[in-house]
Design an enzyme around this catalytic site. Structure first.
Site, PDB file in Angstrom:
ATOM      1  N   ALA A 174       0.818  -1.232   0.000  1.00 17.33           N
ATOM      2  CA  ALA A 174       0.000   0.000   0.000  1.00 17.33           C
ATOM      3  C   ALA A 174       0.843   1.270   0.000  1.00 17.33           C
ATOM      4  CB  ALA A 174      -0.944  -0.008   1.201  1.00 17.33           C
ATOM      5  N   TYR A 207      10.166 -13.260 -13.606  1.00 18.11           N
ATOM      6  CA  TYR A 207       8.995 -12.466 -13.203  1.00 18.11           C
ATOM      7  C   TYR A 207       7.730 -13.138 -13.741  1.00 18.11           C
ATOM      8  CZ  TYR A 207       5.564  -8.745 -12.760  1.00 18.11           C
ATOM      9  OH  TYR A 207       4.418  -8.038 -12.461  1.00 18.11           O
ATOM     10  N   THR A 227       3.697   3.173 -12.623  1.00 20.64           N
ATOM     11  CA  THR A 227       3.808   3.323 -11.160  1.00 20.64           C
ATOM     12  C   THR A 227       5.309   3.346 -10.863  1.00 20.64           C
ATOM     13  OG1 THR A 227       3.853   0.927 -10.893  1.00 20.64           O
ATOM     14  CG2 THR A 227       1.677   1.969 -10.803  1.00 20.64           C
TER      15      THR A 227
HETATM   16  P1  NDP Z   1       4.985  -0.314  -7.096  1.00 17.06           P
HETATM   17  O1  NDP Z   1       6.447  -0.548  -7.175  1.00 17.06           O
HETATM   18  O2  NDP Z   1       4.475   1.059  -7.324  1.00 17.06           O
HETATM   19  O3  NDP Z   1       4.427  -0.862  -5.691  1.00 17.06           O
HETATM   20  C1  NDP Z   1       4.838  -2.114  -5.200  1.00 17.06           C
HETATM   21  C2  NDP Z   1       4.392  -2.283  -3.766  1.00 17.06           C
HETATM   22  O4  NDP Z   1       4.795  -3.593  -3.326  1.00 17.06           O
HETATM   23  C3  NDP Z   1       5.008  -1.259  -2.835  1.00 17.06           C
HETATM   24  O5  NDP Z   1       4.007  -0.777  -1.968  1.00 17.06           O
HETATM   25  C4  NDP Z   1       6.057  -2.064  -2.062  1.00 17.06           C
HETATM   26  O6  NDP Z   1       6.142  -1.566  -0.723  1.00 17.06           O
HETATM   27  C5  NDP Z   1       5.428  -3.463  -2.054  1.00 17.06           C
HETATM   28  N1  NDP Z   1       6.443  -4.489  -1.853  1.00 17.06           N
HETATM   29  C6  NDP Z   1       7.446  -4.857  -2.692  1.00 17.06           C
HETATM   30  N2  NDP Z   1       8.230  -5.786  -2.131  1.00 17.06           N
HETATM   31  C7  NDP Z   1       7.713  -6.014  -0.890  1.00 17.06           C
HETATM   32  C8  NDP Z   1       8.093  -6.850   0.198  1.00 17.06           C
HETATM   33  N3  NDP Z   1       9.161  -7.670   0.123  1.00 17.06           N
HETATM   34  N4  NDP Z   1       7.356  -6.826   1.327  1.00 17.06           N
HETATM   35  C9  NDP Z   1       6.287  -6.016   1.422  1.00 17.06           C
HETATM   36  N5  NDP Z   1       5.866  -5.205   0.434  1.00 17.06           N
HETATM   37  C10 NDP Z   1       6.589  -5.195  -0.702  1.00 17.06           C
HETATM   38  O7  NDP Z   1       4.344  -1.330  -8.161  1.00 17.06           O
HETATM   39  P2  NDP Z   1       2.832  -1.555  -8.659  1.00 17.06           P
HETATM   40  O8  NDP Z   1       1.869  -0.829  -7.825  1.00 17.06           O
HETATM   41  O9  NDP Z   1       2.822  -1.325 -10.120  1.00 17.06           O
HETATM   42  O10 NDP Z   1       2.724  -3.130  -8.440  1.00 17.06           O
HETATM   43  C11 NDP Z   1       1.803  -3.736  -7.576  1.00 17.06           C
HETATM   44  C12 NDP Z   1       1.576  -5.158  -8.047  1.00 17.06           C
HETATM   45  O11 NDP Z   1       1.062  -5.144  -9.374  1.00 17.06           O
HETATM   46  C13 NDP Z   1       2.823  -6.028  -8.098  1.00 17.06           C
HETATM   47  O12 NDP Z   1       2.489  -7.324  -7.644  1.00 17.06           O
HETATM   48  C14 NDP Z   1       3.177  -6.055  -9.589  1.00 17.06           C
HETATM   49  O13 NDP Z   1       3.881  -7.231  -9.934  1.00 17.06           O
HETATM   50  C15 NDP Z   1       1.806  -6.009 -10.210  1.00 17.06           C
HETATM   51  N6  NDP Z   1       1.718  -5.518 -11.577  1.00 17.06           N
HETATM   52  C16 NDP Z   1       2.247  -4.302 -11.938  1.00 17.06           C
HETATM   53  C17 NDP Z   1       2.109  -3.864 -13.249  1.00 17.06           C
HETATM   54  C18 NDP Z   1       2.707  -2.578 -13.730  1.00 17.06           C
HETATM   55  O14 NDP Z   1       2.930  -2.430 -14.959  1.00 17.06           O
HETATM   56  N7  NDP Z   1       2.937  -1.587 -12.876  1.00 17.06           N
HETATM   57  C19 NDP Z   1       1.364  -4.644 -14.243  1.00 17.06           C
HETATM   58  C20 NDP Z   1       0.849  -5.891 -13.739  1.00 17.06           C
HETATM   59  C21 NDP Z   1       1.011  -6.285 -12.456  1.00 17.06           C
HETATM   60  P3  NDP Z   1       7.502  -1.369   0.100  1.00 17.06           P
HETATM   61  O15 NDP Z   1       8.587  -1.112  -0.904  1.00 17.06           O
HETATM   62  O16 NDP Z   1       7.204  -0.211   0.999  1.00 17.06           O
HETATM   63  O17 NDP Z   1       7.648  -2.652   0.830  1.00 17.06           O
HETATM   64  C1  8X3 Z   2       3.883  -6.033 -15.251  1.00 18.40           C
HETATM   65  C2  8X3 Z   2       3.511  -6.026 -16.685  1.00 18.40           C
HETATM   66  O1  8X3 Z   2       4.354  -6.475 -19.026  1.00 18.40           O
HETATM   67  O2  8X3 Z   2       5.886  -5.409 -17.471  1.00 18.40           O
HETATM   68  O3  8X3 Z   2       3.366  -7.153 -14.621  1.00 18.40           O
HETATM   69  O4  8X3 Z   2       5.357  -7.751 -17.253  1.00 18.40           O
HETATM   70  S1  8X3 Z   2       4.835  -6.452 -17.646  1.00 18.40           S
END
Ligand code: NDP
Ligand code: 8X3
Length: 254
Positions: free
Chosen positions: A10, A151, A186
């Site tokens: 979050a 990934y 993001t």
């Molecule tokens: P961000 O990097 O903006 O946010 C990632 C979040 O995950 C942060 O709040 C971070 O919090 C938390 N996080 C990472 N590692 C840990 C850990 N070891 N323990 C606890 N919290 C952790 O990325 P997104 O919002 O884009 O990504 C969110 C999800 O969506 C992920 O699972 C990602 O794989 C997925 N996703 C993203 C896409 C994209 O293109 N952006 C597309 C498809 C899926 P903190 O660092 O404070 O721990």
């Molecule tokens: C994140 C989307 O296409 O970078 O899950 O793998 S992509």
């Protein structure tokens, strides 16, 4: 009626946008992430929420996850909705050149972390009237692309676990949904390219990526269906993206 919603990841991106959106609806939130100060700042800004509890832990650390749930104040039980969102990608190297520590981090976070949180949240979910788990997968969970290898494998595991949970929790009435976003702007790419802002910006060049708000909007839709309905799987991409590797870019901006 207000619900208690736990959101991992979050502190940024989708998780933060979902926290803001669900707070506006007057829900009670449990917000999680490693960056404690960001959690505190976010909690202070969620003035519309019923109440907000911060849980700072690393999802990879099983004991830390358990301790956080053990210390959950009674007001936050039952948990109606668990959103498994925390996750990351590291690197775009082909397997032969991949960094083994990056592989460990992705698998430990995206797969084992999701499992730990789900397992420790279950007793609290089981007490809810209509419990719901929402896993944030990815189009990388049903497709692969060069340099996506580990990934993609970790997100394929999220897809498999979402389907396994839906089968196994069926008799208990726990709904299980998955949202699989495509390119979204993001902190994701900045993390993937280890702080290289130029490389991160290239990912979104010449096209309009999804925003975190777009994904929060989809999450709100999935989680607000009538009680007898479950959206099992929702794939959402930008208009300019057909699949994991076919992206239409405006050549002037790319
Ligand atoms: P961000 O990097 O903006 O946010 C990632 C979040 O995950 C942060 O709040 C971070 O919090 C938390 N996080 C990472 N590692 C840990 C850990 N070891 N323990 C606890 N919290 C952790 O990325 P997104 O919002 O884009 O990504 C969110 C999800 O969506 C992920 O699972 C990602 O794989 C997925 N996703 C993203 C896409 C994209 O293109 N952006 C597309 C498809 C899926 P903190 O660092 O404070 O721990
Ligand atoms: C994140 C989307 O296409 O970078 O899950 O793998 S992509």
């Amino acid at each position: 009626m207000a619900k208690t919603i736990l959101i991992t990841g979050a502190t940024a991106g989708f998780g933060e946008a979902m926290a803001r959106r669900f707070a506006r609806k007057g829900n009670r939130l449990i917000i999680c992430g490693r960056r404690s100060q960001r959690l505190q700042d976010l909690a202070k800004s969620l003035s519309d929420a019923d109440e907000v509890h911060c849980m700072a832990f690393d999802v990879r650390e099983r004991d830390a996850v358990q301790k956080a749930f053990d210390a959950l104040p009674a007001d936050y039980s039952p948990i109606d909705i668990l959103i498994n969102n925390a996750g990351l990608a590291l690197g775009r190297e082909h397997l032969g050149a991949g960094h083994l520590d990056d592989w460990d981090t992705m698998i430990d976070t995206n797969v084992k972390g999701l499992l730990y949180v789900t397992r420790f949240a279950l007793p609290f979910l089981r007490k809810a009237a209509q419990p719901h788990i929402l896993n944030i997968g990815s189009i990388a969970g049903t497709e692969v692309y060069p340099g996506g290898n580990v990934y993609c494998a970790s997100k394929h595991a999220v897809d498999a676990l979402s389907r396994a949970m839906r089968q196994e929790f069926l008799p208990e009435g726990i709904a299980v949904s998955q949202i699989r976003p495509g390119l979204a702007e993001t902190e994701f790419s900045l993390v993937r390219f280890k702080g290289d802002a130029r490389k991160a910006a290239q990912v979104y060049a010449g096209m309009e990526a999804l925003s975190a708000e777009d994904v929060a909007d989809a999450a709100e839709f999935v989680l607000s269906r009538p009680a007898h309905v479950c959206i099992n799987d929702l794939e959402i991409t930008p208009r300019a993206q057909a699949n994991a590797f076919l992206i239409h870019r405006d050549q002037d901006d790319a």
